[in-house]
Each structure stands twice: as structure tokens, then as C-alpha cells.
Enzyme design. Structure first.
Site, PDB file in Angstrom:
ATOM      1  N   GLU A 157       0.833  -1.208   0.000  1.00 34.28           N
ATOM      2  CA  GLU A 157       0.000   0.000   0.000  1.00 34.28           C
ATOM      3  C   GLU A 157       0.863   1.251   0.000  1.00 34.28           C
ATOM      4  O   GLU A 157       0.627   2.212   0.739  1.00 34.28           O
ATOM      5  CB  GLU A 157      -0.963  -0.004   1.191  1.00 34.28           C
TER       6      GLU A 157
ATOM      7  N   GLU B  98      -6.552  -7.601  -0.388  1.00 30.67           N
ATOM      8  CA  GLU B  98      -6.974  -7.581   1.020  1.00 30.67           C
ATOM      9  C   GLU B  98      -8.472  -7.343   1.038  1.00 30.67           C
ATOM     10  O   GLU B  98      -8.925  -6.207   0.898  1.00 30.67           O
ATOM     11  CB  GLU B  98      -6.260  -6.496   1.834  1.00 30.67           C
TER      12      GLU B  98
END
Length: 584
Positions: free
Chosen positions: A158, A234
Site C-alpha cells: 500500500e 486484502e
């Protein structure tokens, strides 16, 4: 050997379309004797892949080290994944977030203020390179191209939410390829703004992270990556908790409907978390977006498989959804075995500060705790004060208990924004400093811990502090010094803190337990010397999970580090977990 590649629309396993049905299990949050059980239960839910982060700071607690034994044996974990007939996705960071201490970045890295964070700064890249070499020595031989389970390898994590240093990302890509990675490299970012573009490179496969509105998120991802398989790397089906709030939950039916939408759209998925596990010891992270919020010991995450590895309603709801799209094994995991409650009384105690750590005198301003070479847990500051008054600091990271000539005079908490304490008179000041977890997300990653100066007494700087790290790796010295409580004192007499108290309990053999500390205030608990984590009366969690393999047949030891004081000398083993009330 098998192959795994990225096609125009699909992942390709041996040139045939393949959908990744993955679940996250962090091996470092699960007792290693239980890895096989958790992996097996993932397969029984219908998953075909296990995903895990790799925590740099756990594997490299000091510079130049790389520990890969016991609970950190990544190679063994991946071998167990292979033995189960499943595939593996490895996400080594070097930053992982994961509500883990410092997001996995080692605190020692930032003892040099010139070192960058998640950037192409040379000192940082040198350290990252050494770490990646050690990780890839374990991962590369276990790639699918070499007969192993690993099908994908992540670059950073991320990153678009933090920065956009393309040279840094390119260094990680070049390093991975040079060290032998030949499975697909990918990145994951939230499908918002420019995060996906900022956090990746054109040659890397881009995936998204989200927990709802699957069709909208996948469309956003497709706009930025016209070809290749869609994947939610995710799928947030739950959430983590911090001290002082409720236990976060998501409705099983609602989460299952979102999973169904993902699979109906043809996407691959990694369920975060399939099994959360536990922040044992001092491993929890923290968030700070203006208010410091340390994460609790339980990482149950309201996941399909509970903290102690039991299938939940969400497990069966997800299993039913997967069965609509793919074959699912007929076997179903057994329910949690029945347990009986019991009560244990601590029999003796020793004051924590009666066995002070070795300290060093640091001339000049009050230093951060990193100067000790220890990066977690508790620290002791000491200084002689010539008089009383108001003692203040720029900041306290994270919680400080003040003792003047052995008498408590106050507590300063980072959460509450407290920075000043009244010192009644001169004398020997001792400060027990607790690192409650390093920030794991955002711009405060890498910050120092401790009493942040200047330390001012009535406006005049206090200098020349002594500092040492409290060593709790072995409890031998505290056990040897513990004095038994006088006969006849009732159990509700309580225990004064800070202290270490000890109890013995009998067991028929290994088996899960749930330690409940009603009437105790704050501290850590240890089973046979293993630090099972922090407890705190403010909640939400009311029990600490004790993995079955920690328990042995016959006599077992419970030790409790209580920081303040208890209303009882009793603790109990409950019949099941209590991670706190939810918001309903």
C-alpha cells in the site's frame, strides 16, 4: 515444474485459468505447533492459497541479524502450506502495516537520523537489501517454478498511501529479480485517488484493497489496468481493536454477500484476515492520527477463524459462498472442545523496581529509549532532583509512571496528551516508561520512544539521566526474589504494583486456555515464561488467549506483571474467549 503467470484476463497455472482463493495467516501471530491446523482449516473453507506478511523487525531484532527459527521459521510455514496442497503468496514489505509494531520496520534502523523511511535514501536501501537477501534465501527455493508453493511475491505494501518514490520501488523490483524471483510481482493499494498509480510501476501487476462495494472498486482498478486478472489482495472482512473501545465486528451475511460479489465478478481474492491470531509479547502496533491508539493483544479481527482457531458463523457463511462458485471439501472443522473454568491464586510477588536494570548515564538532555539498544517493552529512567515543582516534557511516548524515592507520584499518558507531573520535593526520581507499541501507519513511522525532551523542572532543564531497559526475556531473577504472601491473608487483599507475581497450576497436558484477569489493572502475563501479551482493565478484551502448546502436563507457571495494583490475588481460566463487547 509448474508455472504461474499472468494472462490477458486470468492468472494462469500451467497455462490454464486459475482463480486465487486466498486467506491471510500471519505465521508470527500463531504458535508454530498450530500452523498446520490453521492451514488445514483454510483448505476446508474452500481456499486454495495462504497469504502471509513477513515482519522485518521480528526477524531482525538487532542490526545484522536474521532469525528464522521456531515461530519465525518462514521456510517451515511455507512447507506446511505445500504439504496441504495449497499455494502461497508472500508479502515481505519491507513495510507491512498489519497493526504490527512499527509496521514491521525495525526500530534500530532509525537510530541514525539520516536514514530515510520507505524511500530511495541509500542507508535505507542498504538495510532493505540485506533483509530481502535473507528473506529470499527462504522464498526463492520454494517458488512454484522450483516445486514449491509460492505463486506471487509483493513489492512494498500500500505504498501509494505513503509516497511515490519510483526509484525505491524499482530498487525492490530489481533486487527481487536479481535474487531469483521468477513468479509474478505485484503491488496492492486502495482504489482511491492516485494511490494505485503512485504505489506501483508499469511492469507490476496491480491489485486493490477494500472490504465493500466490490463492483465499484474493481471497475476503478480496471480503469487503471485494462488487462490482466482482477484481484482484491486484502478483502477486509473484519477490523482490529484498540484499547478503550468496543470490539469491531462485521455482519457475517453482509461480508459473505461482498465476497459473493467479488467471485461473481470473476475476481481473485485474499481474505484479510482468514485467521488473525495474537499480538504476543510487545508486538502490537499503534495508530496516531492526532490521537495515539495502541492496538490490543488480540488480533481476532472478527475473522472467519477466531483467534484460537475456531470456525465462526462467518467461516460457514464464506464457505457457503465459495461452494456456489468452486468445489469445497466435504469435511467440516470440529467445534471448540468444552473447557472448564478454574481459579488460580498468585502465591508470591516481588517489586519490579527491587531488581532494577543495568543503567547507563547519558550526559546532557533526556535521551530516547533507543539508546539502550532495546526496542520494545519497559525502560527505567533515573535522575536526582534537587527540589520539587512541575516537571514537563515535550511529549511522552507512550506511558510513564513516576516514583520519587520509591513512592508513586503520577502517571503521564500519550493517549491523554499529558506532559507535566507535579514532583512534591527533591529526591531520587525513577520513571518506568512503557512503549505501548510503535506507530504502524502514516508519517509517524520511525519516531523515537521514551521521554521526549527537553525535560524541564520549573522551566529549568533536567540533564544527565540514567536509563536502562527492563529485561523480561527471563523471569528468573524476579522468581528467585519473590516472597510468599503471609498465611491467612484473603485472596481479595490484592497485589501492589509495579510487581511480578507468580502462581502454579496443574494441567493434564497441552490444551488451549483463556486467562481472565478481573480485578487486575494493567500489565503483561506469562505462561511458562512465554509472554502471552498485555492486559488492561479498560478493555475491550477481557481474556488473553493461551495457545495449547504452551501448557505442559503437570505443574505450570503463571507470572503477572502488574503495573499499578490489583483488587485480588486470584485470576481465572475461562471456558472461552472474551474479546469484548461489540458496538451493537
Amino acid at each position: 515444474m509448474d508455472t504461474f503467470t499472468i494472462g490477458d484476463q486470468d492468472f494462469l497455472l500451467n497455462d490454464r485459468p486459475f482463480r486465487i482463493l486466498s486467506g491471510a495467516i500471519h505465521y508470527f501471530r500463531v504458535h508454530p505447533d498450530l500452523w498446520a491446523d490453521r492451514i488445514r482449516k483454510a483448505r476446508l473453507m474452500g481456499l486454495n492459497t495462504i497469504e502471509t506478511y513477513v515482519p522485518w523487525n521480528e526477524h531482525s531484532p538487532v542490526p545484522g541479524s536474521f532469525v528464522a527459527e521456531g515461530g519465525l521459521d518462514l521456510g517451515r510455514f511455507l512447507d506446511l502450506v505445500a504439504d496441504s496442497g495449497m499455494h502461497a503468496i508472500v508479502r515481505p514489505g519491507p513495510y507491512i502495516c498489519a497493526e504490527w509494531d512499527s509496521g514491521g520496520l525495525p526500530a534500530w534502523l532509525f537510530s541514525d537520523p539520516t536514514v530515510g523511511v520507505r524511500s530511495s535514501e541509500p542507508g535505507y536501501l542498504a538495510a532493505v537489501s540485506a533483509y530481502m537477501e535473507a528473506v529470499l534465501a527462504l522464498v526463492v527455493p520454494r517458488q512454484i517454478s522450483r516445486g514449491g508453493p509460492v505463486i506471487m511475491f509483493q513489492i512494498e505494501n500500500e505504498y501509494g498511501a505513503y509516497g511515490s518514490d519510483k526509484a525505491y520501488l524499482q530498487h525492490l523490483v530489481d533486487l527481487s529479480k536479481r535474487l531469483g524471483v521468477d513468479v509474478p510481482l505485484f503491488t496492492c493499494d486502495q482504489p482511491f485517488g492516485t494511490m494505485i498509480e503512485d504505489g506501483s510501476l508499469p511492469e507490476l501487476h496491480k491489485t486493490g484493497t477494500f472490504g465493500s462495494r466490490a463492483d465499484e472498486r474493481l471497475a476503478f482498478l480496471r480503469e487503471r489496468q485494462p488487462t490482466g486478472p482482477l484481484m482484491c489482495a486484502e478483502f477486509w472482512n473484519g477490523w482490529f481493536d484498540n484499547w478503550g473501545t468496543h470490539h469491531h465486528t462485521t455482519d457475517a451475511a453482509v461480508s459473505a454477500a461482498e465476497l459473493d460479489a467479488l467471485l461473481t465478478a470473476g475476481a481473485s481474492v485474499n481474505i484479510y484476515m482468514f485467521h488473525g491470531g495474537t499480538n504476543f509479547g510487545f508486538s502490537n502496533g499503534a495508530n496516531d492520527k492526532g490521537i495515539y491508539e495502541p492496538t490490543i493483544t488480540s488480533y481476532d479481527y472478527d475473522a472467519p477463524l477466531s483467534e484460537d482457531g475456531q470456525p465462526t458463523a462467518k467461516y460457514f457463511a464464506f464457505r457457503d459462498v465459495i461452494a456456489k462458485h468452486f468445489p469445497v471439501p466435504s469435511e467440516v472443522p470440529a467445534a471448540r472442545p468444552s473447557l472448564t473454568s478454574s481459579v488460580v491464586s498468585v502465591s508470591g510477588s516481588t517489586p519490579l523496581l527491587s531488581i532494577p536494570p543495568a543503567t547507563q548515564l547519558v550526559p546532557g538532555p533526556v535521551p530516547p529509549v533507543e539508546i539502550t539498544g532495546h526496542y520494545r517493552g519497559f525502560y527505567l529512567y533515573e535522575v536526582m532532583l534537587q527540589g520539587g515543582g512541575v516537571l514537563s516534557f515535550s511529549e511522552v511516548r507512550d506511558r510513564a509512571q513516576f516514583f520519587l524515592d520509591g513512592v508513586p507520584v503520577g502517571v503521564l499518558s500519550r493517549e491523554a496528551g499529558e506532559r507535566a507531573v507535579v514532583i512534591p520535593h527533591g529526591g531520587r526520581l525513577q520513571v518506568l516508561l512503557e512503549d505501548q507499541g510503535r506507530v504502524n501507519y502514516g508519517q509517524r513511522i520511525g519516531e523515537a520512544k521514551g521521554l521526549i525532551g527537553p525535560a524541564l523542572l520549573n522551566g529549568v532543564e533536567v540533564v544527565d539521566w540514567e536509563i536502562g531497559a527492563v529485561d523480561l526475556k527471563s523471569l528468573d531473577a524476579f522468581r528467585d526474589a519473590a516472597l510468599p504472601f503471609p498465611d491467612g491473608h484473603p485472596a481479595h487483599a490484592g497485589v501492589a504494583g509495579p510487581s511480578l507475581s507468580f502462581a502454579t497450576f496443574e494441567a493434564d497436558g497441552p490444551g488451549d486456555r483463556f486467562l481472565r484477569l478481573d480485578g487486575w489493572t494493567k500489565g503483561n502475563a506469562f505462561i511458562n515464561g512465554f509472554n502471552i501479551g498485555r492486559y488492561w482493565s479498560r478493555g475491550p478484551q477481557r481474556t488473553l488467549y493461551v495457545p495449547g502448546p504452551l501448557i505442559r502436563e503437570g505443574a505450570n507457571e503463571l507470572a503477572i506483571l502488574e503495573l499499578h495494583g490489583s483488587a485480588t490475588r486470584e485470576v481465572s481460566f475461562a471456558v472461552g474467549p472474551d474479546v469484548g463487547p461489540d458496538e451493537k
